[in-house]
Design a protein around this motif. Structure first.
Motif, PDB file in Angstrom:
ATOM      1  N   ILE A   1       0.845  -1.201   0.000  1.00 44.39           N
ATOM      2  CA  ILE A   1       0.000   0.000   0.000  1.00 44.39           C
ATOM      3  C   ILE A   1       0.879   1.248   0.000  1.00 44.39           C
ATOM      4  O   ILE A   1       0.589   2.237  -0.698  1.00 44.39           O
ATOM      5  CB  ILE A   1      -0.953  -0.019   1.205  1.00 44.39           C
ATOM      6  N   GLY A   2       1.951   1.224   0.772  1.00 42.06           N
ATOM      7  CA  GLY A   2       2.882   2.349   0.768  1.00 42.06           C
ATOM      8  C   GLY A   2       3.517   2.565  -0.596  1.00 42.06           C
ATOM      9  O   GLY A   2       3.643   3.703  -1.072  1.00 42.06           O
ATOM     10  N   LEU A   3       3.902   1.458  -1.257  1.00 41.14           N
ATOM     11  CA  LEU A   3       4.489   1.552  -2.588  1.00 41.14           C
ATOM     12  C   LEU A   3       3.506   2.168  -3.579  1.00 41.14           C
ATOM     13  O   LEU A   3       3.865   3.037  -4.381  1.00 41.14           O
ATOM     14  CB  LEU A   3       4.897   0.155  -3.074  1.00 41.14           C
ATOM     15  N   SER A   4       2.255   1.729  -3.533  1.00 41.58           N
ATOM     16  CA  SER A   4       1.250   2.238  -4.464  1.00 41.58           C
ATOM     17  C   SER A   4       0.972   3.720  -4.234  1.00 41.58           C
ATOM     18  O   SER A   4       0.825   4.494  -5.182  1.00 41.58           O
ATOM     19  CB  SER A   4      -0.052   1.441  -4.309  1.00 41.58           C
ATOM     20  N   THR A   5       0.914   4.110  -2.969  1.00 45.45           N
ATOM     21  CA  THR A   5       0.681   5.518  -2.649  1.00 45.45           C
ATOM     22  C   THR A   5       1.833   6.378  -3.132  1.00 45.45           C
ATOM     23  O   THR A   5       1.629   7.483  -3.656  1.00 45.45           O
ATOM     24  CB  THR A   5       0.491   5.686  -1.136  1.00 45.45           C
ATOM     25  N   ALA A   6       3.056   5.870  -2.990  1.00 42.42           N
ATOM     26  CA  ALA A   6       4.225   6.611  -3.478  1.00 42.42           C
ATOM     27  C   ALA A   6       4.141   6.825  -4.981  1.00 42.42           C
ATOM     28  O   ALA A   6       4.435   7.911  -5.488  1.00 42.42           O
ATOM     29  CB  ALA A   6       5.508   5.861  -3.127  1.00 42.42           C
ATOM     30  N   GLY A   7       3.740   5.771  -5.703  1.00 44.95           N
ATOM     31  CA  GLY A   7       3.615   5.900  -7.147  1.00 44.95           C
ATOM     32  C   GLY A   7       2.605   6.958  -7.544  1.00 44.95           C
ATOM     33  O   GLY A   7       2.828   7.742  -8.472  1.00 44.95           O
ATOM     34  N   ALA A   8       1.477   6.996  -6.826  1.00 41.27           N
ATOM     35  CA  ALA A   8       0.442   7.976  -7.145  1.00 41.27           C
ATOM     36  C   ALA A   8       0.908   9.399  -6.839  1.00 41.27           C
ATOM     37  O   ALA A   8       0.741  10.310  -7.658  1.00 41.27           O
ATOM     38  CB  ALA A   8      -0.825   7.655  -6.357  1.00 41.27           C
ATOM     39  N   VAL A   9       1.491   9.604  -5.664  1.00 33.33           N
ATOM     40  CA  VAL A   9       1.930  10.946  -5.263  1.00 33.33           C
ATOM     41  C   VAL A   9       3.040  11.448  -6.192  1.00 33.33           C
ATOM     42  O   VAL A   9       3.010  12.592  -6.661  1.00 33.33           O
ATOM     43  CB  VAL A   9       2.402  10.941  -3.798  1.00 33.33           C
ATOM     44  N   ALA A  10       4.021  10.583  -6.451  1.00 37.50           N
ATOM     45  CA  ALA A  10       5.124  10.988  -7.323  1.00 37.50           C
ATOM     46  C   ALA A  10       4.616  11.275  -8.732  1.00 37.50           C
ATOM     47  O   ALA A  10       5.075  12.225  -9.392  1.00 37.50           O
ATOM     48  CB  ALA A  10       6.194   9.902  -7.354  1.00 37.50           C
ATOM     49  N   GLY A  11       3.667  10.468  -9.202  1.00 31.60           N
ATOM     50  CA  GLY A  11       3.114  10.706 -10.533  1.00 31.60           C
ATOM     51  C   GLY A  11       2.435  12.056 -10.645  1.00 31.60           C
ATOM     52  O   GLY A  11       2.585  12.759 -11.654  1.00 31.60           O
ATOM     53  N   VAL A  12       1.693  12.437  -9.604  1.00 31.12           N
ATOM     54  CA  VAL A  12       1.034  13.744  -9.608  1.00 31.12           C
ATOM     55  C   VAL A  12       2.068  14.865  -9.622  1.00 31.12           C
ATOM     56  O   VAL A  12       1.953  15.830 -10.402  1.00 31.12           O
ATOM     57  CB  VAL A  12       0.111  13.881  -8.383  1.00 31.12           C
ATOM     58  N   LEU A  13       3.084  14.754  -8.785  1.00 31.59           N
ATOM     59  CA  LEU A  13       4.092  15.818  -8.709  1.00 31.59           C
ATOM     60  C   LEU A  13       4.862  15.958 -10.021  1.00 31.59           C
ATOM     61  O   LEU A  13       5.112  17.073 -10.495  1.00 31.59           O
ATOM     62  CB  LEU A  13       5.066  15.527  -7.565  1.00 31.59           C
ATOM     63  N   LEU A  14       5.235  14.830 -10.615  1.00 36.79           N
ATOM     64  CA  LEU A  14       5.998  14.886 -11.858  1.00 36.79           C
ATOM     65  C   LEU A  14       5.138  15.379 -13.026  1.00 36.79           C
ATOM     66  O   LEU A  14       5.667  15.926 -14.000  1.00 36.79           O
ATOM     67  CB  LEU A  14       6.582  13.513 -12.177  1.00 36.79           C
ATOM     68  N   ALA A  15       3.809  15.181 -12.932  1.00 43.65           N
ATOM     69  CA  ALA A  15       2.922  15.654 -13.994  1.00 43.65           C
ATOM     70  C   ALA A  15       2.562  17.127 -13.830  1.00 43.65           C
ATOM     71  O   ALA A  15       2.304  17.830 -14.822  1.00 43.65           O
ATOM     72  CB  ALA A  15       1.635  14.809 -14.009  1.00 43.65           C
ATOM     73  N   ARG A  16       2.556  17.602 -12.582  1.00 43.05           N
ATOM     74  CA  ARG A  16       2.143  18.988 -12.328  1.00 43.05           C
ATOM     75  C   ARG A  16       3.324  19.967 -12.364  1.00 43.05           C
ATOM     76  O   ARG A  16       3.170  21.104 -12.832  1.00 43.05           O
ATOM     77  CB  ARG A  16       1.456  19.070 -10.959  1.00 43.05           C
ATOM     78  N   LEU A  17       4.465  19.564 -11.818  1.00 40.22           N
ATOM     79  CA  LEU A  17       5.639  20.443 -11.781  1.00 40.22           C
ATOM     80  C   LEU A  17       6.468  20.191 -13.042  1.00 40.22           C
ATOM     81  O   LEU A  17       7.299  19.286 -13.092  1.00 40.22           O
ATOM     82  CB  LEU A  17       6.472  20.181 -10.519  1.00 40.22           C
ATOM     83  N   THR A  18       6.219  20.948 -14.069  1.00 37.72           N
ATOM     84  CA  THR A  18       6.845  20.704 -15.369  1.00 37.72           C
ATOM     85  C   THR A  18       7.555  21.953 -15.877  1.00 37.72           C
ATOM     86  O   THR A  18       7.395  23.052 -15.341  1.00 37.72           O
ATOM     87  CB  THR A  18       5.792  20.267 -16.405  1.00 37.72           C
ATOM     88  N   THR A  19       8.317  21.747 -16.920  1.00 34.34           N
ATOM     89  CA  THR A  19       8.986  22.844 -17.604  1.00 34.34           C
ATOM     90  C   THR A  19       8.973  22.545 -19.095  1.00 34.34           C
ATOM     91  O   THR A  19       8.857  21.378 -19.508  1.00 34.34           O
ATOM     92  CB  THR A  19      10.434  23.018 -17.109  1.00 34.34           C
ATOM     93  N   THR A  20       9.065  23.583 -19.897  1.00 32.63           N
ATOM     94  CA  THR A  20       9.071  23.413 -21.354  1.00 32.63           C
ATOM     95  C   THR A  20      10.493  23.599 -21.866  1.00 32.63           C
ATOM     96  O   THR A  20      11.135  24.615 -21.617  1.00 32.63           O
ATOM     97  CB  THR A  20       8.140  24.433 -22.035  1.00 32.63           C
ATOM     98  N   VAL A  21      10.973  22.586 -22.591  1.00 34.62           N
ATOM     99  CA  VAL A  21      12.328  22.611 -23.145  1.00 34.62           C
ATOM    100  C   VAL A  21      12.212  22.682 -24.661  1.00 34.62           C
ATOM    101  O   VAL A  21      11.519  21.853 -25.275  1.00 34.62           O
ATOM    102  CB  VAL A  21      13.125  21.352 -22.736  1.00 34.62           C
TER     103      VAL A  21
END
Length: 478
Positions: free
Chosen positions: A414-434
């Motif tokens: 459950i901890g692993l799955s929650t980490a995947g969800a939280v990290a996925g949200v952060l990596l999708a929301r905090l972005t930059t354009t190259v």
């Protein structure tokens, strides 16, 4: 109230040498844990390979996760009832069947079915730990269970480079044929070298409880894994969480009233075991952050200014030393636990993991920086994973070992799955354009995920510090 039995009055006599028993069970754990990462290099390729929508091919990973979550507590209870070796063989046979089905698949549906069967084998590691407690002399249990527990991380770390290498030189079906062969070999070794445990609980299997728990776990984990795609505020996501909450409440009421519960909540809610499981869930969150962040940093083009522009094979090789480090730390974990107690070992492991993430958040501009960070993190995981089974087994009767270890394993998942969800949200929301690349995760997103990994490790340390020491427990029962 009397204290729980934590040792056996008579040393077991087994027909094989303890090192051989430990090696076979640990090999089984590695083979099963390999299935969690073996498809990672193929995830971006599956839509073209199978002619399916990317959202649908995500079920190739999700099906394994959900099947494993449901299977672990059920297998643990059956093992305590009918025999741990017997259920271990059932899990391995299902793994082989799932691997063969996946290897023969040319479309999405049979591949998802095969991956679900592979997920049903997730109970192998807690079963191996329980067999070790029942069969090995007391002096060998600590190091053996530490090795078995570390096999989870070892398989996960080695799966990425091995699968990346196979994909580069052979057809992707070879991954599953290899899994089938390894599973068959381990099954034969278990048949030849692993005796059955004499411990039995008896009683009836709680089918209504199992169904309620299955609904709760599927609702929770599916909501977590798909929430980012569907939207965290969407009706499907909240419906799943609502169903999970209702089913979990029903499960709790059922387990407290039935004489033969699937999970003995009266034991599970006792402070030592409850806090150990909470710490395991938080620590699982911390552990998975490395697997999500490091491969992406390594593979992002150098034009981003922080990506290292390496291949998926190099990304896997960076994580491989960490897997070996986990095995190397297993005897160290056992020695620290023997001298100072597993509570101290788990706290030390959490501190080491936090330090490793601190290194990664500060230094990630060269490959060797990430190699160093992954080795430090893996060393801490090796310490912690070796201590968790010892804490669990010290808190439950010997007749509930498999069920208790299975629950602990589930909390980590459950901890692993929650980490995947939280990290996925952060990596999708905090972005930059190259320029020339488009939108990619920002460097700050990777740093934030690593800092969250460090913070969750420290939270796990704080929770562990609240676990009563054996002396405190003995005084509380007087």
């Amino acid at each position: 109230m009397s204290s729980l039995p934590t040792s056996r009055p008579v040393e077991p006599v087994i027909p094989v040498a303890p090192p051989a028993l430990v090696a076979v069970l640990a090999a089984a754990g590695i083979v099963v844990s390999l299935q969690q990462t073996v498809v990672v290099p193929l995830v971006p390729l599956f839509p073209a390979l199978l002619g399916a929508d990317p959202a649908d091919t995500a079920w190739i990973v999700t099906a394994t996760l959900l099947a494993g979550a449901v299977a672990v507590p059920v297998v643990g209870r059956f093992a305590d009832m009918v025999g741990k070796r017997r259920m271990l063989l059932v899990c391995l046979c299902v793994l082989v069947a799932g691997s063969v089905l996946s290897a023969l698949s040319t479309s999405l549906v049979p591949l998802v079915a095969g991956r679900a069967l592979q997920g049903l084998a997730a109970g192998v590691v807690p079963l191996g730990i329980s067999l070790m407690r029942d069969l090995l002399p007391a002096g060998r249990i600590g190091s053996a269970t530490a090795t078995m527990s570390a096999s989870l991380g070892v398989g996960g770390a080695l799966g990425l480079p091995l699968s990346a290498l196979v994909v580069q030189v052979a057809d992707w079906h070879a991954l599953f044929w290899a899994a089938a062969v390894l599973g068959a070999v381990v099954t034969g070794l278990v048949l030849a070298l692993v005796p059955e445990s004499p411990q039995r609980t008896g009683g009836r299997f709680d089918l209504p409880g199992a169904l309620l728990l299955a609904v709760a776990l599927v609702g929770l984990l599916l909501g977590i894994s798909k929430g980012g795609d569907w939207g965290w505020g969407s009706a499907p996501t909240w419906t799943l969480f609502g169903v999970a909450a209702v089913a979990l409440a029903g499960f709790g009421l059922r387990e407290l009233r039935t004489p033969d519960p699937l999970i003995d909540l009266r034991v599970s809610r006792r402070r030592p075991l409850l806090l150990t499981n909470i710490a395991s869930a938080v620590f699982g969150f911390s552990m998975f952050a490395m697997s999500l962040v490091f491969p992406q940093l390594l593979q992002l083009p150098a034009e981003t200014g922080y990506g290292l522009g390496r291949s998926i094979l190099v990304a896997g090789l960076v994580l491989a030393p960490g897997g070996l480090c986990m095995i190397a730390m297993s005897p160290v974990s056992a020695r620290i636990s023997a001298r100072y107690g597993p509570r101290t070992t788990l706290m030390a492991g959490a501190v080491v993991v936090a330090a490793g993430y601190g290194i990664g958040a500060t230094l990630h501009s060269a490959v060797w920086h990430l190699v160093l960070s992954s080795i430090v993190i893996s060393a801490g995981i090796g310490l912690a994973y070796g201590a968790m089974p010892a804490l669990v087994m010290a808190a439950v009767p010997v007749t509930q070992t498999a069920a208790a270890n299975s629950l602990n394993n589930l909390m980590r998942a459950i901890g692993l799955s929650t980490a995947g969800a939280v990290a996925g949200v952060l990596l999708a929301r905090l972005t930059t354009t190259v320029p020339g690349l488009g939108v990619v995760p920002a460097e700050s997103a990777f740093e934030l995920v690593m800092l969250l990994g460090a913070g969750s490790a420290l939270v796990a340390m704080a929770v562990t510090a609240c676990i009563p020491r054996p002396r405190d427990r003995a005084e509380a029962t007087l």
